[in-house]
Design an enzyme around this catalytic site. Structure first.
Site, PDB file in Angstrom:
ATOM      1  N   SER A   1      -1.916  -4.431  10.305  1.00 11.52           N
ATOM      2  CA  SER A   1      -1.170  -3.246   9.880  1.00 11.52           C
ATOM      3  C   SER A   1      -0.593  -3.412   8.486  1.00 11.52           C
ATOM      4  O   SER A   1      -0.457  -2.440   7.741  1.00 11.52           O
ATOM      5  CB  SER A   1      -0.044  -2.947  10.874  1.00 11.52           C
ATOM      6  OG  SER A   1      -0.563  -2.577  12.120  1.00 11.52           O
TER       7      SER A   1
ATOM      8  N   ASP B   1      -4.107   3.027  10.641  1.00 10.96           N
ATOM      9  CA  ASP B   1      -4.306   1.858   9.785  1.00 10.96           C
ATOM     10  C   ASP B   1      -5.505   1.037  10.247  1.00 10.96           C
ATOM     11  O   ASP B   1      -6.136   0.343   9.456  1.00 10.96           O
ATOM     12  CB  ASP B   1      -3.049   0.986   9.741  1.00 10.96           C
ATOM     13  CG  ASP B   1      -2.438   0.752  11.125  1.00 10.96           C
ATOM     14  OD1 ASP B   1      -2.982   1.264  12.116  1.00 10.96           O
ATOM     15  OD2 ASP B   1      -1.402   0.073  11.198  1.00 10.96           O
ATOM     16  N   HIS B   2      -5.833   1.118  11.534  1.00 10.80           N
ATOM     17  CA  HIS B   2      -6.949   0.396  12.130  1.00 10.80           C
ATOM     18  C   HIS B   2      -7.069   0.850  13.576  1.00 10.80           C
ATOM     19  O   HIS B   2      -6.197   1.556  14.093  1.00 10.80           O
ATOM     20  CB  HIS B   2      -6.721  -1.121  12.085  1.00 10.80           C
ATOM     21  CG  HIS B   2      -5.397  -1.518  12.669  1.00 10.80           C
ATOM     22  ND1 HIS B   2      -5.130  -1.487  14.020  1.00 10.80           N
ATOM     23  CD2 HIS B   2      -4.237  -1.923  12.070  1.00 10.80           C
ATOM     24  CE1 HIS B   2      -3.879  -1.852  14.233  1.00 10.80           C
ATOM     25  NE2 HIS B   2      -3.304  -2.112  13.073  1.00 10.80           N
TER      26      HIS B   2
END
Length: 605
Positions: free
Chosen positions: A332, A538-539
Site C-alpha cells: 500500500s 492501490d492493489h
C-alpha cells in the site's frame, strides 16, 4: 522418502493439527481407497475423515490391503496399515477419541474373509465398539457381504454397507452402518458447474429416503472436486467420497468463512451524467481508494447487493498496473505513493523515491494552485495509504516518524483513527493551526483534524456503523464552506484486511460500505459540476475469485489464491468532468499525471 520417515512426518503433523481436524463436525469425509494414499490411515485421520476405506483380499489366511491380486504387497495388511497404527495412536495419545470407522471392502468371498477378520480382531478387542464401549472402533463391511439375514450373527462392532435403491422397514437396520450407491445410477455429472436439476433431485430424494431410516448415505464413483464436495455437502451426503481427504477437508472447513449471505442492502444513486466525460473545467478532485479492492471484490459486493452498486452505474473506466519500483507486487505504501506523487517507489516507502529522496505529493503541489486538500480513512492516520499523502519516510511502520510529518503537510483536513500515534504531536498540530475537534459536526475553520478512534476503528461487522459516509459528507460540507477548489482522498482500508484474512464477510461488507460513500460522492459531483471523481485501488489482495454464488439470495462464495497482495491489475472508475481521460490501461503513476495535466489546464499558480 521411505515409509518410516513419511509416517514420522505425518505423525508430527497430526500432533499439531490432527486433533483440531477430528473436531470438525460440519461435514464428514469418506477416504476412498485410503490404502492407496502415500501414508494410509494417517492422511485420512489428519484430514478428520470419519470413514476410511480399505479393500482387502484373502490370501493364504491373511487379509491383504489391495484391490486385486496383482497389486498385493506382502507388507500391507489390514493390521499393518490400519489396526496397528490405530493402536499406536491410542497408546501415544495422538488419537484421543475414535470418531471414525473402517469401511472394509471385501474383494474375496464374504464368509471366508469374515472368518479370518474375526480371528484378527481378537487381538484388538479392547478398542472395538460395544454397548459397554460406545466410543470404540466400528467396522463396516462392504463389497462382498453375507446375506442380510446373517448380519445379526456377527459381533456388535461389525456393521454392513447396504447397497440398493430398494429400502424398506423389513431390512436389518440395526446392523446397517451406511447405505452406499454408485453415483452413476443417479447422474452423469462430472463435478464442473452445476448438476442438471432432474438428476440433482434424484440424488437429493435418495439422500432423504436414506435419512428417513436414520442412516448415513455415501455415493461412490462420484465427482471429486470442490464444486462436487460443496454440492454433496449442501445436499446432506453424510460421508463425502474423496481420494483427496486433506484438500477436501481444507475446502469444506472454510466454506463458512468463504460463503457470505448479505442482509444489509442499500439503494443505489443513479447519476445524471450531465457533464460526465465533458471537456469542462475541473474544479475539485475526489480520489477514492478501496485498499485491496479488485474486480472480484467489486463483483462479490455487486452480487450481494441485489446485483447493483453505485460504482457499477459509471461508464468511464480503465485498468491500472500496480507494480512497485523494486517488486512485481506492490504494497500500500508504494501503491499510494504512486497515486500521490506520480513516481514509482520501493515497497514500504512513503512519499520518497527509491533512493530516499522526498517527493512532492498532491496536497503539497495543489496548495500552490489555491487548492484545499484532505484525507479520510477507516485506517489509522499513520496507515500506508493516508500517510502517502503527507509523509516522506522509507519505512511505513515507523509510526512516530510518520506522525511527525502531519503537522508539516499542506493538508487542511484529516479524519481517521490512531490518535495514540500522535500523542507527541498534539502541540505541533495545534501550532500548525489545526483545530482538533471532538465530533464530525465540528469540522469548521481553516484547518481541522478529527481522530475517530484512539487506536484502530472497528470493522463494519464489528459496529463501525456509517462512519465513512458521515466523515465524507462532513468533509464535503467543510470544503464547500471554504469556497475554494479542493482535493480529497477517501480510503476504505478494510477491504484489504478481508483479503489478508480470507474473510468473505469482511470483503463484502466493507466494499458495500465503501459503495454507499461512492453514491454520495457521485451525488455531490452532480450537484457540483466540475468535480472529477476517481475510484480505484492501490492493489488487489487475496487473489480472489468467485466460484459460486446466488444473486436471488444475495449469497457469494469467494476463493483465495493468497493471503497477501497480488500483481493483478485493478480497475479505475471515473465520473464527472474529463472522466473519459481515465479510460485505457496504464501505470498507477499515470493517475497522478492525468490529474495534474487537467489541473494545470484550468488553474494557475
Amino acid at each position: 522418502m521411505n515409509k518410516i520417515l513419511i509416517n514420522s512426518f505425518f505423525i508430527s503433523l497430526i500432533a499439531v493439527f490432527g486433533a483440531a481436524a477430528q473436531e470438525q463436525k460440519d461435514f464428514s469425509l469418506h477416504s476412498h481407497n485410503d490404502y492407496l494414499q502415500t501414508v494410509p490411515f494417517w492422511t485420512a485421520f489428519s484430514a478428520g475423515a470419519n470413514s476410511i476405506e480399505v479393500d482387502v483380499i484373502l490370501k493364504e489366511g491373511r487379509l491383504m490391503a489391495a484391490h486385486e491380486a496383482a497389486s498385493i504387497n506382502s507388507d500391507q495388511t489390514i493390521e499393518s496399515l490400519y489396526l496397528d497404527p490405530i493402536t499406536k495412536g491410542i497408546k501415544s495419545g495422538l488419537i484421543s477419541k475414535i470418531d471414525f470407522h473402517l469401511l472394509v471392502d471385501l474383494k474375496t468371498e464374504a464368509y471366508a474373509s469374515l472368518e479370518v477378520l474375526l480371528e484378527i480382531m481378537k487381538d484388538y478387542e479392547y478398542m472395538l465398539y460395544s454397548s459397554g464401549n460406545p466410543g470404540g472402533l466400528k467396522l463396516i463391511i462392504s463389497g462382498n457381504r453375507p446375506n442380510p439375514e446373517d448380519y445379526s450373527k456377527y459381533p456388535e462392532w461389525m456393521f454392513f454397507d447396504y447397497q440398493s435403491k430398494e429400502l424398506g422397514k423389513g431390512l436389518p437396520w440395526e446392523k446397517i452402518g451406511m447405505v452406499s450407491m454408485s453415483f452413476r445410477q443417479f447422474s452423469v455429472w462430472n463435478g464442473k458447474g452445476r448438476m442438471v436439476e432432474e438428476q440433482r433431485k434424484a440424488v437429493q430424494d435418495f439422500i432423504d429416503l436414506v435419512h428417513s431410516f436414520d442412516k448415513p448415505v455415501r455415493f461412490w464413483g462420484s465427482p471429486d472436486s470442490k464444486s462436487a464436495w460443496k454440492a454433496f455437502y449442501e445436499m446432506g451426503e453424510d460421508y463425502i467420497n474423496t481420494d483427496h481427504p486433506i484438500a477436501a477437508a481444507e475446502y469444506l472447513s472454510k466454506l463458512g468463512q468463504n460463503v457470505y449471505q448479505n442482509t444489509n442492502f442499500h439503494e443505489v444513486y443513479y447519476p445524471k451524467f450531465d457533464v460526465d466525460g465533458a471537456a469542462t473545467p475541473v474544479k475539485n478532485v475526489i480520489l477514492m481508494i478501496g485498499d485491496g479492492n479488485g474486480l472480484a471484490q467489486i463483483s462479490a459486493a455487486l452480487f450481494a447487493n441485489d446485483n447493483q452498486l453505485n460504482l457499477t452505474q459509471l461508464k468511464n473506466m480503465g485498468m491500472v498496473k500496480t507494480q512497485a519500483a523494486d517488486d512485481f507486487t506492490t504494497d500500500s505504501a508504494a501503491g499510494a505513493t504512486a497515486y500521490a506523487t506520480g513516481e514509482k517507489t520501493n515497497n514500504r516507502a512513503l512519499g520518497v523515491d527509491p533512493s530516499g529522496k522526498e517527493l512532492a505529493n498532491l496536497p503539497d503541489i495543489l496548495d500552490s494552485y489555491g487548492f484545499s486538500s484532505g484525507i479520510i480513512t477507516t485506517d489509522q492516520l499513520t496507515g500506508a495509504t493516508p500517510a502517502s499523502f503527507y509523509a516522506h519516510y522509507p519505512e511505513r511502520d515507523d509510526s512516530d516518524h510518520i506522525a511527525a510529518y502531519l503537522s508539516k503537510s499542506k493538508l487542511d483536513l484529516f479524519v481517521g483513527g490512531g490518535k495514540s500515534r500522535f500523542e507527541k504531536e498534539m502541540v505541533n498540530l495545534r501550532n500548525a493551526e489545526f483545530t482538533l475537534v471532538e465530533s464530525l459536526e465540528d469540522l469548521k475553520g481553516e484547518r481541522v483534524g478529527y481522530f475517530a478512534a484512539e487506536y484502530s476503528l472497528p470493522k463494519v461487522l464489528d459496529g463501525r456503523g456509517d462512519y465513512l459516509l458521515k466523515s465524507t459528507n462532513a468533509a464535503l460540507k467543510f470544503f464547500e464552506k471554504k469556497k475554494s477548489p479542493f482535493f480529497l482522498m477517501v480510503e476504505a482500508a478494510n477491504i484489504d484486511s478481508g483479503g489478508h484474512s480470507n474473510s468473505t464477510s469482511m470483503i463484502v461488507s466493507e466494499m458495500l460500505d465503501f459503495d454507499q460513500v461512492i453514491g454520495e460522492v457521485i451525488r455531490f459531483a452532480d450537484e457540483n459540476p466540475g468535480t472529477l471523481v476517481l475510484i480505484t485501488a492501490d492493489h488487489e489482495t487475496g487473489g480472489v475469485s468467485i466460484p459460486q454464488g446466488d444473486i436471488a439470495s444475495q449469497t457469494v462464495e469467494l476463493a483465495y489464491h493468497s493471503d497477501d497482495h497480488t500483481g493483478i491489475m485493478v480497475p479505475i472508475f471515473a465520473y464527472g468532468a474529463h472522466s473519459g481521460d481515465f479510460r485505457g490501461v496504464y501505470e498507477n503513476t499515470e493517475v497522478f499525471h492525468k490529474i495534474m495535466k487537467l489541473l494545470k489546464e484550468y488553474h494557475q499558480k
